[in-house]
Design an enzyme around this catalytic site. Structure first.
Site, mmCIF file in Angstrom:
data_model
loop_
_atom_site.group_PDB
_atom_site.id
_atom_site.type_symbol
_atom_site.label_atom_id
_atom_site.label_comp_id
_atom_site.label_asym_id
_atom_site.label_seq_id
_atom_site.Cartn_x
_atom_site.Cartn_y
_atom_site.Cartn_z
ATOM 1 N N ASP A 1 35.228 9.843 24.415
ATOM 2 C CA ASP A 1 34.498 11.260 25.449
ATOM 3 C C ASP A 1 33.012 10.953 25.223
ATOM 4 O O ASP A 1 32.508 10.842 24.038
ATOM 5 C CB ASP A 1 34.651 12.301 24.125
ATOM 6 C CG ASP A 1 34.597 13.460 24.545
ATOM 7 O OD1 ASP A 1 34.119 13.834 26.018
ATOM 8 O OD2 ASP A 1 34.669 14.132 23.133
ATOM 9 N N GLY B 1 31.549 22.031 20.295
ATOM 10 C CA GLY B 1 31.628 20.696 20.979
ATOM 11 C C GLY B 1 33.833 21.084 21.114
ATOM 12 O O GLY B 1 34.154 21.708 20.040
ATOM 13 N N VAL C 1 29.965 21.708 14.456
ATOM 14 C CA VAL C 1 28.800 20.512 13.843
ATOM 15 C C VAL C 1 27.541 21.433 13.012
ATOM 16 O O VAL C 1 27.395 22.296 13.388
ATOM 17 C CB VAL C 1 27.972 19.540 14.328
ATOM 18 C CG1 VAL C 1 27.814 18.764 13.784
ATOM 19 C CG2 VAL C 1 29.226 19.017 15.190
ATOM 20 N N LYS D 1 31.271 18.460 10.255
ATOM 21 C CA LYS D 1 32.439 19.217 11.167
ATOM 22 C C LYS D 1 33.284 19.550 10.819
ATOM 23 O O LYS D 1 34.423 19.001 10.273
ATOM 24 C CB LYS D 1 32.504 17.569 12.122
ATOM 25 C CG LYS D 1 33.206 17.988 13.472
ATOM 26 C CD LYS D 1 32.996 16.954 14.042
ATOM 27 C CE LYS D 1 32.999 17.503 15.687
ATOM 28 N NZ LYS D 1 32.635 16.405 17.223
ATOM 29 N N LEU E 1 24.954 23.166 14.205
ATOM 30 C CA LEU E 1 24.221 22.111 15.160
ATOM 31 C C LEU E 1 24.439 21.608 16.288
ATOM 32 O O LEU E 1 23.917 20.978 17.076
ATOM 33 C CB LEU E 1 23.711 20.589 14.443
ATOM 34 C CG LEU E 1 23.366 20.312 13.622
ATOM 35 C CD1 LEU E 1 24.019 19.823 12.050
ATOM 36 C CD2 LEU E 1 21.846 20.383 13.123
ATOM 37 N N GLY E 2 25.124 22.164 16.433
ATOM 38 C CA GLY E 2 26.197 21.918 18.044
ATOM 39 C C GLY E 2 27.880 22.757 17.904
ATOM 40 O O GLY E 2 28.138 22.097 16.676
ATOM 41 N N GLY F 1 35.074 21.006 17.722
ATOM 42 C CA GLY F 1 34.827 22.246 16.328
ATOM 43 C C GLY F 1 33.716 21.572 16.630
ATOM 44 O O GLY F 1 32.567 21.203 17.210
#
Ligand SMILES: *[C@@H]1O[C@H](CO)[C@@H](O)[C@H](O)[C@H]1NC(C)=O
Ligand SMILES: *[C@@H]1O[C@H](CO)[C@@H](O)[C@H](O)[C@H]1NC(C)=O
Ligand SMILES: *[C@@H]1O[C@H](CO)[C@@H](O)[C@H](O)[C@H]1NC(C)=O
Ligand SMILES: *[C@@H]1O[C@H](CO)[C@@H](O)[C@H](O)[C@H]1NC(C)=O
Ligand SMILES: *[C@@H]1O[C@H](CO)[C@@H](O)[C@H](O)[C@H]1NC(C)=O
Ligand SMILES: *[C@@H]1O[C@H](CO)[C@@H](O)[C@H](O)[C@H]1NC(C)=O
Length: 647
Positions: A453, A337, A342, A356, A334-335, A340
């Site tokens: 964040d 960052g 996801v 995650k 999904l993404g 880590g």
């Protein structure tokens, strides 16, 4: 002929009945529907399921009508599709009204698609829910919410809010200690009467009632200074109004329930159960609880509020998460960052979660704290925060499992494939919801959690496009690491507050700063880190400040918004709030609960002038042609957030 007669008669009886019910205050089943929900899952064998559902509902019906019960549960489990049902009337309803409320609820609850294996309906007067698994002890679930009236208290709104807050807080504290978990109060507040109730399901524990009402209080409190508010959840209900909604003789004096253990800190981990009994009992209970929690690896289970009820975080098995995410495959990603990647995962029971996988160094410190921190963070319940469901530790791997949000993150709606699809109302709601979520993390949870964040990729949107802040508490899970700081503080003008980026000084006001930047992005549709050639090559914050100084800040508004969908004054106010949040001096930035008040108020802002944000300031200084305007601004750092603090 008989049929025709009947058809003719029916409207008449209906009119008579409504006339009668309006004119007789005693008879009012209070069937204003507040909330309903249907499970997305169907029963496997419809005929078994319908039998079980019918039997459960008629069991409850007989308890309510024949035994005059105000609280009833039933359970039928023929074949493969068991049904558990729970019904509760507000205690002040008469037996007749309670039965009438049940009749309405029992009809309405069948309005889900045939075979939906769970559903709930919540009315002012009663609550009915069924599921395919036991849920009677459930207290608070995502989906908890409130409904606010739309009249503001006349006279002093602040006085009303303050006094009403105290009434509701007292109710929240007292109700779990009242036998039957119900309390109604009538209090003189700012010149008029305030009626308020709180109620928990009789099948939850006292501690469960405490937890549920904690969440309920946070929800309902946000309705103030409106004259009406209701908060509902899986295991409890709260309501207040300036208009009487129960007979005066139903009100009780709750002061005796406030005395014992009155000095306990709000929402301590063990909550209210152990009222003044002593440390040993607490420790013993904690020990037993930890032991039990270790042993029972509870399988997560779906339910109609859309998530999983947890008494503690679930310890997921690595094997299960691996197969849920197809071996952490790219197609499920999904993404990614700084902390880590996801993945979308589908658990064996069909529930979709976000998984995650943390990127970790070789630190032993994590091992000591990881699970206790997960426990802490998974206790954070707020409708604007993404729920941490559980974790998994295997070797050096640390994995977190969150609720899944199909709409993904705010950045996609502002800068990505869905750019331009959010209207003004939705943007405003996101702004307010984020502020509420952060205020909860900073001030209302029993441990202050600084997010560190906040940025658009960390704001997820739920099905109603309400914001849910993701990844809070990660800083607690990961060892303090300079590299994380530097990856997040990318470039000169990001989301990070200057005092944190440059000097490592961390406070809740660092989140306030990042929040302000995100708000500017929401209003403008421009990325904070992006230089736009078409607008003088300025960064967003610089541009916002310059326009504000010339009283032209409406120029900032995203051009994809139609000018007739927002009120210019409201948009200006929000830009000014964002500028207050991004002021150079952390001390002058408002707290997040102050931001909530500012966003909701019409005129508090008039005597608050933001001072210049730091990056704009240093940038101005390096440019001689504008140095005159910066000279004065540094010295007049006199923003008065004090009107709010004095609240
Ligand atoms: C449902 O269960 C009943 C009894 O257990 C059985 O007779 C019936 O065939 C089942 N129906 C389906 C569609 O499986
Ligand atoms: C259950 O009740 C509904 C409505 O009262 C009725 O339509 C349905 O036939 C009943 N089903 C069974 C299996 O008894
Ligand atoms: C209520 O009691 C009457 C008899 O007293 C009985 O006939 C009826 O079935 C009961 N109602 C329910 C819903 O069980
Ligand atoms: C049941 O749902 C349908 C559509 O989902 C709606 O049109 C109807 O009004 C609902 N009935 C009641 C009694 O709410
Ligand atoms: C459940 O059944 C309804 C029809 O009764 C259907 O429209 C729906 O798609 C089914 N849902 C699932 C998850 O199978
Ligand atoms: C809000 O106000 C409007 C008009 O003043 C009214 O029609 C509506 O019912 C109100 N809504 C609530 C929830 O009170």
């Amino acid at each position: 002929m008989h049929l025709q007669l009947l058809l003719k008669l029916q409207p008449l009886t209906f009119i008579l009945w409504s006339w009668w019910s309006i004119h007789d205050a005693e008879a009012d089943p209070q069937i204003l529907l507040l909330n309903k929900g249907c499970s997305q899952y169907n029963a496997t064998n419809l005929s078994n399921f319908n039998q079980n559902l019918n039997a459960s509902l008629s069991d409850i019906k007989s308890q309510v009508t024949n035994q005059s019960k105000h609280f009833a549960t039933a359970h039928q489990s023929l074949g493969a599709d068991p049904v558990y049902a729970l019904f509760q009337c507000r205690n002040y309803l008469s037996n007749t009204d309670c039965a009438a409320c049940f009749a309405t609820a029992a009809t309405q609850i069948r309005n889900c698609s045939a075979g939906a294996n769970g559903a709930r309906v919540i009315y002012d007067g009663c609550f009915l829910r069924y599921e395919s698994n036991g849920f009677f002890d459930e207290t608070t679930l995502p989906g908890n919410s409130m409904i606010c009236g739309n009249n503001t208290a006349n006279g002093g709104a602040t006085a009303f809010s303050g006094a009403a807050q105290k009434v509701l807080k007292d109710l929240q504290k007292a109700t779990p200690k009242v036998t039957g978990f119900f309390a109604a109060t009538k209090t003189q507040v700012a010149g008029s009467a305030l009626y308020a109730i709180a109620q928990c399901a009789e099948t939850v524990t006292e501690n469960g009632c405490v937890n549920c009402l904690n969440v309920g209080y946070t929800n309902i409190e946000s309705c103030l200074p409106n004259t009406d508010g209701r908060a509902f959840d899986a295991g409890c209900f709260m309501r207040y109004s300036e208009t009487s909604f129960f007979a005066d003789n139903q009100a009780i004096d709750i002061t005796p329930f406030l005395k014992q253990g009155g000095s306990r800190k709000k929402g301590a981990i063990i909550g209210g159960v152990v009222g003044g009994v002593g440390l040993i009992v607490i420790l013993l209970a904690l020990f037993v609880w930890l032991k039990l929690n270790k042993k029972t690896k509870r399988a997560p289970r779906g339910d109609i509020l859309g998530a999983t009820e947890l008494k503690g975080p679930v310890n997921y098995r690595y094997k299960d998460l691996k197969s849920a995410t197809k071996n952490f495959s790219d197609e499920n990603k999904l993404g990614e960052g700084g902390f880590g990647d996801v993945y979308k995962g589908t658990l064996k029971n069909g529930k979709i979660v976000a998984v995650k996988k943390l990127l970790l160094g070789q630190s032993n410190k994590i091992d000591e704290n990881f699970e206790s921190e997960v426990k802490l963070i998974s206790n954070v319940h707020h409708r604007n925060l993404v729920r941490l469901l559980g974790c998994c530790s295997k070797g050096q791997e640390r994995i977190l499992v969150y609720e899944y949000m199909a709409n993904n993150s705010l950045d996609r709606f502002l800068f990505g494939e869905k750019k331009g699809s959010l209207n003004w109302k939705q943007r405003y709601d996101i702004t307010l919801g984020m502020a509420r979520g952060l205020a909860y993390l900073h001030e209302d949870f029993h441990v202050c959690i600084i997010h560190r964040d906040i940025k658009t990729n960390n704001i997820l949107l739920d099905d109603d496009l309400q914001p849910r802040i993701a990844d809070f508490g990660l800083a607690r899970l990961l060892p303090e690491d300079k590299s994380h700081l530097s990856t997040r503080f990318a470039g000169t003008l990001g989301y990070t507050a200057p005092e944190y980026a440059l000097h490592g000084q961390l406070s809740v006001k660092a989140d306030t700063y990042s929040y302000g930047v995100v708000v500017l992005e929401i209003v403008s549709g421009q990325k904070s880190s992006e230089l736009r050639a078409d607008v003088d090559g300025d960064f967003l914050l610089q541009r916002a400040w310059k326009l504000y100084e010339r009283n032209m800040h409406l120029e900032l508004v995203d051009k994809t918004l139609e000018s007739d969908e927002y009120e210019p004054e409201e948009v200006k106010k929000i830009i000014e709030i964002a500028l207050l949040c991004t002021q150079a001096s952390a001390a002058t930035r408002p707290t997040m609960s102050e931001v909530v008040v500012l966003l909701k108020s019409k005129n508090l802002l008039q005597n608050m002038k933001p001072t210049m944000p730091v990056f704009v300031e240093s940038n101005y200084r390096s440019r001689p042609e504008t140095s005159t305007s910066s000279g004065s601004s540094t010295s007049n750092a006199t923003v008065s957030t004090s009107i709010l603090s004095a609240r």
